[in-house]
Design an enzyme around this catalytic site. Structure first.
Site, PDB file in Angstrom:
ATOM      1  N   GLU B  60     -27.317  19.461   8.347  1.00  0.00           N
ATOM      2  CA  GLU B  60     -27.303  20.874   8.732  1.00  0.00           C
ATOM      3  C   GLU B  60     -25.886  21.430   8.867  1.00  0.00           C
ATOM      4  O   GLU B  60     -25.644  22.596   8.550  1.00  0.00           O
ATOM      5  CB  GLU B  60     -28.083  21.090  10.035  1.00  0.00           C
ATOM      6  CG  GLU B  60     -29.592  21.216   9.841  1.00  0.00           C
ATOM      7  CD  GLU B  60     -30.298  19.891   9.585  1.00  0.00           C
ATOM      8  OE1 GLU B  60     -29.655  18.830   9.763  1.00  0.00           O
ATOM      9  OE2 GLU B  60     -31.477  19.900   9.203  1.00  0.00           O
ATOM     10  N   HIS B 129     -40.283  21.606  17.715  1.00  0.00           N
ATOM     11  CA  HIS B 129     -40.489  22.332  16.457  1.00  0.00           C
ATOM     12  C   HIS B 129     -41.171  23.680  16.692  1.00  0.00           C
ATOM     13  O   HIS B 129     -41.840  24.193  15.805  1.00  0.00           O
ATOM     14  CB  HIS B 129     -41.341  21.513  15.482  1.00  0.00           C
ATOM     15  CG  HIS B 129     -40.631  20.346  14.861  1.00  0.00           C
ATOM     16  ND1 HIS B 129     -40.295  19.232  15.563  1.00  0.00           N
ATOM     17  CD2 HIS B 129     -40.181  20.144  13.602  1.00  0.00           C
ATOM     18  CE1 HIS B 129     -39.682  18.367  14.759  1.00  0.00           C
ATOM     19  NE2 HIS B 129     -39.592  18.899  13.566  1.00  0.00           N
TER      20      HIS B 129
END
Ligand SMILES: Cc1ncc(C[n+]2csc(CCOP(=O)(O)OP(=O)(O)O)c2C)c(N)n1
Lengths: 354, 325
Positions: B60, B129
């Site tokens: 990321e 999530h």
């Protein structure tokens, strides 16, 4: 050369020195004028930073500053090897890298002094020097982040077919942060035209890199694992750096992908501000000072038949330039208070609501 | 006019901009060959090829660093962070680099960059999530923050985000991906910083965003049956913020309710409530109320997640109770 330092307080630390043979690049095929330019560049960085230190001690430079006294050969060598439109990514220790791209001294010094004639008109400071005009795409103060950003600039050059190469400098301490590892793999996967340059000055902040790193060569030993070609070089010899830089940049420009250079060097002073660097064994400091890049280079020029007086002239011209830059920088106005509220957004303003 | 899902609208919006401008490129984990883990980039690789639509490693920091560096030097990237929760892994690049660089360089560097991400709860994915994190981003000077709630708005706001010269965090709501809606043919472009009144009313203003827009509308329907006319505003863009529309509505109704998915402390509703209290206190006929999730991570089980995410019933009850007192 490695000398064990049994009494060193920080464990089994060793004094690491570059090879003692200072003549091995005497016969490199480098035009004399290029060498004189390199010498001038070394002098500019050295004298500029000494002045920055004086101004810091006089409390005219505020905040902090990180000097690269003793490490100039790396900036000078890469600066000399880069094309005008190539791109530099540096760290908070970025004065020399900025000067190496041809950024004039006055705006750099004025930025350190927080003046309106500074490179970023006082909004960046010593740790954030940027001059897009000169391909200096910034100095970054968060360890490791800019390796990933350098990849993006390299990707963009590749996409646009511009032929530009990105050179990204960082310290040995940076090799232990995740972004370093992400960036190397990423650059290799997409064969990006980027050269990663680790300035290994043997210390992160106040800790010897050897004491906290599992491999001997923190950058080069790991580069291979990510598929990058790497080499360890003497970072105090400007000709060695120049030759290495030229080859690495050409390779990237040919589309052969990223590479990594680990340049061994040493900072004469402490990490930042007035840090005296007492955590370093004095024998080590002394040994490295014997290998100061400026006398090393001066010695070579003399061996090659350059007149001592000609070199003295360069020294004096640089001294005059630093004096002039100091006067001009100090004479700069303080930034316009309104400028604190400009340029958050591309429309020039900072408004977040209608 | 076509009926599209919210997820298809994402690809449609990006494709619209990629067709128009060669500088627009798309990177992220699984975005090319697989068409995205949420299928929001389906068809882009086929149409634009591997030079412009690129699968990345699970890195990321490297993804957003590359996107930033490219944006600084002439491209207009759209980068995907798969789940917004993963912003925590690359938050340095977002906050310290992407957001600050223009300001620190005194305008020398412009970063036309979109970071798109799947945000929010409702899919039983559990606490790592499911977060809604747009309020993290809102707190950082230098980032624009948008959250569309309809397929049409996905296209219009994506176009605006890509054309913006500033970095935009584009929060797609995971819970809305399968929602269908009418999307007009042809190019659609919205303006960042514009809220939309989704239902007009006179008795209360309900502010909503993303998933909570539909819930606020359902609540307004229930309230109408009980004789209360609530105005429902879809905030759409947190930065820039359309205070004109929001405060204008408050001036009309006199009552303000915010419905957000964020945990209780420091959600976007808190900021808007504070603006309203500072600037429109005398327009208020009663206390401002924030309807949020409790200050907890989101649980996974259906029954528990439904319990803590603001439902239409909870909103309707809160508004009705407040107006009666
Ligand atoms: C992410 C992060 N962690 C810690 C710091 C604090 N810090 C500033 S400089 C430095 C040492 C870096 O060492 P190195 O990479 O070897 O570079 P050098 O200073 O030697 O040039 C540290 C730890 C920081 N700026 N960023």
């Amino acid at each position: 050369m490695r000398l064990p330092l049994s009494e060193h307080g920080y464990g089994t630390h060793q004094v690491v020195l570059p090879p003692s043979d200072q003549t091995r690049h005497d016969n490199d095929e480098i035009p004399l004028q290029k060498r004189l330019d390199l010498y001038r560049s070394l002098q500019e960085m050295r004298q500029f930073e000494k002045r920055a230190y004086d101004l810091f001690m006089r409390q005219l430079v505020k905040g902090t500053s990180h000097l690269s006294l003793g490490m100039e050969a790396i900036s000078a060598g890469f600066g000399a090897a880069m094309r005008a439109d190539d791109l530099t990514f540096a760290t908070y220790r970025g004065h020399a890298h900025t000067l190496a791209r041809g950024v004039p001294m006055t705006p750099v010094l004025a930025e350190l002094l927080g003046r309106s004639n500074g490179l970023m008109a006082g909004k960046g400071g010593s740790m954030h020097l940027t001059s897009v005009e000169h391909g200096v795409l910034g100095s970054y103060a968060i360890i490791g982040a800019h390796l990933t950003i350098a990849n993006g600039a390299a990707w963009s050059a590749q996409y646009r077919g511009s032929g530009q190469v990105t050179v990204c400098f960082f310290g040995d301490g940076t090799t232990n942060i995740g972004a370093f590892h992400e960036a190397l793999n990423y650059a290799a996967v997409y064969k990006l035209p980027v050269v990663f340059v680790c300035e290994n000055n043997l210390y992160m902040e106040y800790t010897s890199i050897a004491d906290i790193t599992a491999v001997a060569h923190p950058a080069a030993d790991r580069a291979a694992a990510y598929g990058l070609q790497s080499q360890i070089i003497d970072g105090n010899d400007a000709d060695e750096v120049y030759g290495t830089a030229t080859a690495a940049i050409e390779r990237a420009r040919r589309g052969e992908g990223p590479s990594l250079v680990e340049a061994l060097t040493y900072r004469h002073g402490g990490h930042s501000r007035a840090d005296p660097g007492k955590y370093r064994p004095s024998a080590e400091v002394e040994a490295w000072k014997q290998y100061d890049p400026i006398p090393v280079y001066r010695g070579r020029l003399l061996r090659l038949g350059v007149d001592e007086a000609d070199l003295d002239v360069i020294d004096k011209e640089v001294a005059a330039a630093v004096d002039l830059a100091t006067q001009e920088a100090i004479a700069g106005d303080l930034p316009d208070p309104a400028s604190a509220f400009t340029d958050l957004w591309a429309d020039g303003g900072s408004s977040w609501r209608n | 006019m076509a009926e599209l899902t919210y997820r298809d609208a994402v690809a449609r919006g990006i494709a619209q901009e990629m067709r128009r401008d060669e500088r627009v490129v798309m990177i992220g984990e699984d975005v090319a060959g697989a068409g995205g883990v949420f299928k929001t980039t389906v068809g882009l690789l086929d149409e634009f090829g591997p030079k412009r639509v690129i699968d990345t490693p699970i890195s990321e920091q490297a993804i957003l660093g590359a996107a930033m560096g490219a944006a600084m030097t002439g491209l207009r990237p759209v980068a995907e962070i798969m789940f917004s929760d993963f912003f925590a892994v690359c938050w340095d690049i977002v906050v310290n680099e992407i957001a600050k660089t223009r300001y620190m360089t005194n305008g020398q560097i412009t970063i036309p960059l979109v970071i798109k991400t799947g945000n929010g709860g409702g899919l039983r994915f559990g606490a790592q999530h499911s977060q809604a994190i747009e309020n993290w981003a809102m707190a950082v000077p230098g980032l624009k923050v948008v959250t569309p709630s309809t397929p049409r708005d996905v296209v219009g706001l994506m176009a605006a985000a890509v054309r913006s010269d500033d970095p935009v965090l584009f929060f797609e709501h995971k819970g809305l991906y399968s929602m269908k809606g009418e999307v007009p043919d042809g190019e659609i472009i919205d303006e960042l910083g514009t809220a939309v009144v989704r239902r007009a009313g006179t008795d209360a203003t309900i502010l909503s965003l993303g998933l909570t827009v539909g819930r606020a509308l359902d609540a307004a329907g229930q309230l109408a049956e009980r004789g209360i006319q609530a105005e429902v505003i879809d905030v759409r863009s947190l930065v820039p913020l359309d205070t004109r529309t929001i405060l204008g509505s408050l001036a009309k109704t006199g009552r303000l309710f915010t419905v957000e998915e964020n945990p209780r402390l420091l959600g976007w509703g808190a900021e808007i409530a504070s603006i309203a209290a500072e600037e429109c206190f005398w327009d208020l006929d009663g206390p401002i109320q924030r309807i949020t999730t409790p200050h907890i991570p989101l649980p996974s089980a259906d029954s528990l997640e439904d319990l803590v995410l603001p439902s239409a019933d909870v909103v309707a009850t809160a508004v009705e109770k407040a107006l009666q007192s």
